[in-house]
Design a protein around this motif. Structure first.
Motif, PDB file in Angstrom:
ATOM      1  N   ALA A 310      11.334 -16.418  10.678  1.00 12.90           N
ATOM      2  CA  ALA A 310      11.791 -15.021  10.770  1.00 12.90           C
ATOM      3  C   ALA A 310      11.316 -14.376  12.066  1.00 12.90           C
ATOM      4  CB  ALA A 310      11.280 -14.231   9.577  1.00 12.90           C
ATOM      5  N   THR A 311      12.065 -13.397  12.526  1.00 12.40           N
ATOM      6  CA  THR A 311      11.703 -12.668  13.742  1.00 12.40           C
ATOM      7  C   THR A 311      10.375 -11.943  13.545  1.00 12.40           C
ATOM      8  OG1 THR A 311      14.036 -12.336  14.225  1.00 12.40           O
ATOM      9  CG2 THR A 311      12.479 -10.927  15.402  1.00 12.40           C
ATOM     10  N   ALA A 312       9.565 -11.938  14.579  1.00 17.10           N
ATOM     11  CA  ALA A 312       8.274 -11.251  14.497  1.00 17.10           C
ATOM     12  C   ALA A 312       8.494  -9.761  14.233  1.00 17.10           C
ATOM     13  CB  ALA A 312       7.501 -11.438  15.792  1.00 17.10           C
ATOM     14  N   PRO A 313       7.652  -9.144  13.425  1.00 14.66           N
ATOM     15  CA  PRO A 313       7.803  -7.707  13.157  1.00 14.66           C
ATOM     16  C   PRO A 313       7.623  -6.884  14.427  1.00 14.66           C
ATOM     17  CG  PRO A 313       5.714  -8.531  12.290  1.00 14.66           C
ATOM     18  CD  PRO A 313       6.493  -9.727  12.715  1.00 14.66           C
ATOM     19  N   GLU A 314       8.338  -5.781  14.491  1.00  9.31           N
ATOM     20  CA  GLU A 314       8.237  -4.875  15.634  1.00  9.31           C
ATOM     21  C   GLU A 314       7.232  -3.774  15.323  1.00  9.31           C
ATOM     22  OE1 GLU A 314      12.039  -3.276  16.469  1.00  9.31           O
ATOM     23  OE2 GLU A 314      12.964  -5.218  16.971  1.00  9.31           O
ATOM     24  N   GLN A 315       6.545  -3.317  16.360  1.00  8.01           N
ATOM     25  CA  GLN A 315       5.635  -2.196  16.162  1.00  8.01           C
ATOM     26  C   GLN A 315       6.428  -0.912  16.059  1.00  8.01           C
ATOM     27  OE1 GLN A 315       1.977  -2.303  18.361  1.00  8.01           O
ATOM     28  NE2 GLN A 315       1.880  -0.094  18.521  1.00  8.01           N
ATOM     29  N   GLY A 316       6.045  -0.067  15.113  1.00  3.50           N
ATOM     30  CA  GLY A 316       6.747   1.191  14.923  1.00  3.50           C
ATOM     31  C   GLY A 316       6.289   2.259  15.888  1.00  3.50           C
ATOM     32  N   ALA A 317       6.654   3.500  15.590  1.00  5.94           N
ATOM     33  CA  ALA A 317       6.285   4.611  16.467  1.00  5.94           C
ATOM     34  C   ALA A 317       4.779   4.820  16.505  1.00  5.94           C
ATOM     35  CB  ALA A 317       6.986   5.884  16.004  1.00  5.94           C
ATOM     36  N   GLU A 318       4.090   4.449  15.407  1.00  9.47           N
ATOM     37  CA  GLU A 318       2.635   4.531  15.366  1.00  9.47           C
ATOM     38  C   GLU A 318       2.039   3.141  15.586  1.00  9.47           C
ATOM     39  OE1 GLU A 318       1.285   7.416  12.063  1.00  9.47           O
ATOM     40  OE2 GLU A 318       3.253   6.723  11.427  1.00  9.47           O
ATOM     41  N   HIS A 319       0.826   3.097  16.142  1.00  8.88           N
ATOM     42  CA  HIS A 319       0.237   1.817  16.510  1.00  8.88           C
ATOM     43  C   HIS A 319      -0.028   0.916  15.320  1.00  8.88           C
ATOM     44  CE1 HIS A 319      -3.432   3.874  15.166  1.00  8.88           C
ATOM     45  NE2 HIS A 319      -3.963   2.681  15.036  1.00  8.88           N
ATOM     46  N   GLN A 325      12.784  -7.046   8.963  1.00  7.95           N
ATOM     47  CA  GLN A 325      14.050  -7.018   8.238  1.00  7.95           C
ATOM     48  C   GLN A 325      14.056  -8.107   7.177  1.00  7.95           C
ATOM     49  OE1 GLN A 325      16.793  -4.825   8.788  1.00  7.95           O
ATOM     50  NE2 GLN A 325      15.303  -3.711  10.066  1.00  7.95           N
ATOM     51  N   VAL A 326      14.415  -7.738   5.943  1.00  5.27           N
ATOM     52  CA  VAL A 326      14.558  -8.692   4.853  1.00  5.27           C
ATOM     53  C   VAL A 326      15.876  -8.396   4.150  1.00  5.27           C
ATOM     54  CG1 VAL A 326      13.602  -9.572   2.696  1.00  5.27           C
ATOM     55  CG2 VAL A 326      12.060  -8.873   4.529  1.00  5.27           C
ATOM     56  N   ASP A 327      16.760  -9.356   4.165  1.00  7.65           N
ATOM     57  CA  ASP A 327      18.071  -9.217   3.516  1.00  7.65           C
ATOM     58  C   ASP A 327      18.796  -7.951   3.966  1.00  7.65           C
ATOM     59  OD1 ASP A 327      17.310 -11.517   2.229  1.00  7.65           O
ATOM     60  OD2 ASP A 327      16.931 -10.574   0.286  1.00  7.65           O
ATOM     61  N   GLY A 328      18.684  -7.660   5.266  1.00  5.13           N
ATOM     62  CA  GLY A 328      19.388  -6.515   5.833  1.00  5.13           C
ATOM     63  C   GLY A 328      18.723  -5.178   5.634  1.00  5.13           C
ATOM     64  N   LEU A 329      17.570  -5.160   4.988  1.00  9.35           N
ATOM     65  CA  LEU A 329      16.855  -3.906   4.759  1.00  9.35           C
ATOM     66  C   LEU A 329      15.597  -3.851   5.617  1.00  9.35           C
ATOM     67  CD1 LEU A 329      17.054  -3.683   0.855  1.00  9.35           C
ATOM     68  CD2 LEU A 329      18.459  -2.447   2.517  1.00  9.35           C
ATOM     69  N   THR A 330      15.269  -2.666   6.101  1.00  5.09           N
ATOM     70  CA  THR A 330      14.041  -2.482   6.866  1.00  5.09           C
ATOM     71  C   THR A 330      12.864  -2.364   5.914  1.00  5.09           C
ATOM     72  OG1 THR A 330      15.183  -1.355   8.689  1.00  5.09           O
ATOM     73  CG2 THR A 330      12.819  -0.968   8.485  1.00  5.09           C
ATOM     74  N   VAL A 331      11.826  -3.160   6.202  1.00  4.21           N
ATOM     75  CA  VAL A 331      10.588  -3.088   5.434  1.00  4.21           C
ATOM     76  C   VAL A 331       9.492  -2.640   6.395  1.00  4.21           C
ATOM     77  CG1 VAL A 331       8.973  -4.280   3.914  1.00  4.21           C
ATOM     78  CG2 VAL A 331      11.379  -4.995   3.993  1.00  4.21           C
ATOM     79  N   ARG A 332       8.782  -1.596   5.997  1.00  2.69           N
ATOM     80  CA  ARG A 332       7.769  -0.991   6.856  1.00  2.69           C
ATOM     81  C   ARG A 332       6.385  -1.227   6.263  1.00  2.69           C
ATOM     82  NH1 ARG A 332       7.190   4.863   7.107  1.00  2.69           N
ATOM     83  NH2 ARG A 332       9.198   4.889   6.035  1.00  2.69           N
ATOM     84  N   PHE A 333       5.471  -1.707   7.101  1.00  7.04           N
ATOM     85  CA  PHE A 333       4.091  -1.944   6.691  1.00  7.04           C
ATOM     86  C   PHE A 333       3.177  -1.039   7.522  1.00  7.04           C
ATOM     87  CE2 PHE A 333       6.371  -5.854   5.817  1.00  7.04           C
ATOM     88  CZ  PHE A 333       5.939  -6.194   4.541  1.00  7.04           C
ATOM     89  N   LYS A 334       2.305  -0.311   6.854  1.00  2.00           N
ATOM     90  CA  LYS A 334       1.372   0.589   7.534  1.00  2.00           C
ATOM     91  C   LYS A 334      -0.051   0.158   7.218  1.00  2.00           C
ATOM     92  CE  LYS A 334       0.275   5.487   8.213  1.00  2.00           C
ATOM     93  NZ  LYS A 334       0.623   6.882   7.843  1.00  2.00           N
ATOM     94  N   GLU A 335      -0.809  -0.169   8.259  1.00  2.99           N
ATOM     95  CA  GLU A 335      -2.165  -0.673   8.092  1.00  2.99           C
ATOM     96  C   GLU A 335      -3.196   0.432   8.292  1.00  2.99           C
ATOM     97  OE1 GLU A 335      -1.145  -5.047  10.138  1.00  2.99           O
ATOM     98  OE2 GLU A 335      -2.637  -3.699  11.025  1.00  2.99           O
ATOM     99  N   ASP A 336      -4.268   0.381   7.506  1.00  2.00           N
ATOM    100  CA  ASP A 336      -5.462   1.137   7.842  1.00  2.00           C
ATOM    101  C   ASP A 336      -6.666   0.281   7.475  1.00  2.00           C
ATOM    102  OD1 ASP A 336      -6.152   1.524   5.089  1.00  2.00           O
ATOM    103  OD2 ASP A 336      -5.002   3.372   5.005  1.00  2.00           O
ATOM    104  N   ALA A 337      -7.845   0.832   7.577  1.00  2.00           N
ATOM    105  CA  ALA A 337      -9.053   0.033   7.389  1.00  2.00           C
ATOM    106  C   ALA A 337      -9.266  -0.398   5.944  1.00  2.00           C
ATOM    107  CB  ALA A 337     -10.272   0.813   7.873  1.00  2.00           C
ATOM    108  N   TRP A 338      -8.543   0.208   5.003  1.00  2.00           N
ATOM    109  CA  TRP A 338      -8.786  -0.064   3.586  1.00  2.00           C
ATOM    110  C   TRP A 338      -7.574  -0.612   2.861  1.00  2.00           C
ATOM    111  CZ3 TRP A 338     -13.832   0.411   3.109  1.00  2.00           C
ATOM    112  CH2 TRP A 338     -14.507   1.292   3.951  1.00  2.00           C
ATOM    113  N   SER A 339      -6.402  -0.539   3.456  1.00  3.41           N
ATOM    114  CA  SER A 339      -5.200  -0.934   2.718  1.00  3.41           C
ATOM    115  C   SER A 339      -4.059  -1.256   3.673  1.00  3.41           C
ATOM    116  CB  SER A 339      -4.764   0.201   1.789  1.00  3.41           C
ATOM    117  OG  SER A 339      -4.324   1.325   2.545  1.00  3.41           O
TER     118      SER A 339
END
Length: 377
Positions: A310-319, A325-339
């Protein structure tokens, strides 16, 4: 963000730094140690508004000194023993410009909870167009400490919606709303009904074309001390005449939060920093890696990919936001120090959702050398 936008942003930051340097050139007020100590700390008042004007605080409003630097300039006692220093260098403070040119500043917080000068404010500071300053204080039962709220001017009043606040003042599902009268600076709660957003902060609020309805979007929702903050994906409206909340959208998006089972801090940020150092050897950056295992760059490369090809994930507007993309849908992952919070902008099949969740948790466990789980809803 393109290069032109970046240059504009850097120019704006440079201009603000220059202005801040110039502000701080103003000498401190000519007051004695006794007067400094009398006004050094935030005050608790009864009722309100109570005028709290004094030379020290006016100087701090003009200069925007941090609590630490103000205390250093005035040679005051350590905040570790004497408590936080009152200051006007704040996050989550709202600024509302009135038709007569006055700017109304509401609340805000200084520093993080672990800092000796941490404090969430419940005052209203008004700066007139001629530079004159009026500081209004309120008792916490009249107006509680408020930060990361929204402030919307409706006629002769400012409607203050939401906040983060101290943990002890939050109520799951409740949305605080206050009305500030701009002529008298009297503030009071607004009785509301209907379907409210919940304990929301960091959101945007906009006055609708009808001139009496405020539309709230974005921000985060506090769901309780045992839950991770959740992004608000829907829109809500408040009728300021009736106090009725209306939910405008109900997005049926899938979302979940992944955390370490031991609820300890994860090493995502540390790994990404080490990867940056590794990929830029010419910079000779110092390593701050303090974990027993070596950083797992292979796991980092596989993170948020359902299939290896799969294509490497792109960085969003925030660092700390990554999009895939999974099955044509955008999936967004947001990281922080705890989750890590995940959101599908739509709905995957149950089978594909399960595959994505299991793959992501397994990769996080490799990367972090610890067990992860999906946070119970």
């Amino acid at each position: 963000m393109n290069d032109e936008d970046s240059e504009d942003e850097w120019a704006a930051e440079a201009a603000e730094e220059a202005a801040d340097t110039e502000r701080k050139k103003e000498p401190p007020p000519a007051i004695g140690n006794e007067e400094f100590l009398a006004w050094r700390s935030p005050r608790v008042v009864t009722g309100g508004p109570v005028r709290l004007d004094n030379p020290l605080w006016h100087w701090l409003v003009r200069t925007r000194h941090s609590g630490y630097s103000a205390n250093a300039v005035m040679q005051g006692p350590s905040s570790s023993h004497a408590g936080p220093v009152w200051c006007f260098d704040r996050f989550g403070k709202s600024e509302t410009t009135l038709q007569d040119g006055r700017v109304v500043h509401v609340g805000g917080e200084h520093e993080d909870y672990y800092d000796a000068d941490f404090h969430i404010y419940n005052d209203v500071v008004v700066i007139d167009r001629d530079g004159s300053i009026a500081i209004n204080g309120y008792s916490p039962d009249v107006f509680p400490p408020t930060d990361f709220h929204s402030a919307t001017l409706v006629g002769g009043a400012i409607f203050i919606i939401g906040c983060l606040g101290y943990r002890h003042q939050r109520t799951v599902g409740s949305t605080p709303v206050f009305r500030l009268q701009t002529d008298t600076m009297i503030i009071g709660p607004v009785a509301t009904s209907g379907e409210a957003p919940g304990w929301i902060h960091g959101h945007m609020a906009q006055l609708a074309e009808d001139g009496g309805t405020i539309v709230v979007r974005g921000g985060e929702l506090w769901l309780g001390n045992e839950r991770t903050m959740q992004e608000n994906i829907d829109a809500w409206s408040l009728n300021t005449a009736t106090g009725v909340w209306t939910r405008l959208t109900t997005l049926d998006w899938q979302r979940w939060t992944m955390v370490r089972k031991d609820r300890r801090r994860n090493r995502l940020w540390d790994t990404r920093q080490e990867r940056w150092n590794h990929d830029h050897p010419s910079l000779s950056l110092q390593s701050h890696w303090k974990h027993a295992e070596a950083p797992d760059f292979d796991a980092l490369d596989a993170l948020y990919r359902l299939e290896p090809a799969a294509t490497a994930p792109e960085q969003g507007a925030e660092h700390n936001v990554f999009l895939t993309q999974v099955d044509g849908l955008t999936v967004r992952f947001k990281e922080d120090a705890w989750s890590v919070q995940a959101m599908v902008e739509g709905r995957l099949s149950d089978m594909r959702l399960g595959e994505l969740q299991r793959a992501t948790v397994a990769t996080l466990e490799k990367l972090d050398a610890s067990e992860w789980e999906i946070e119970p809803g």
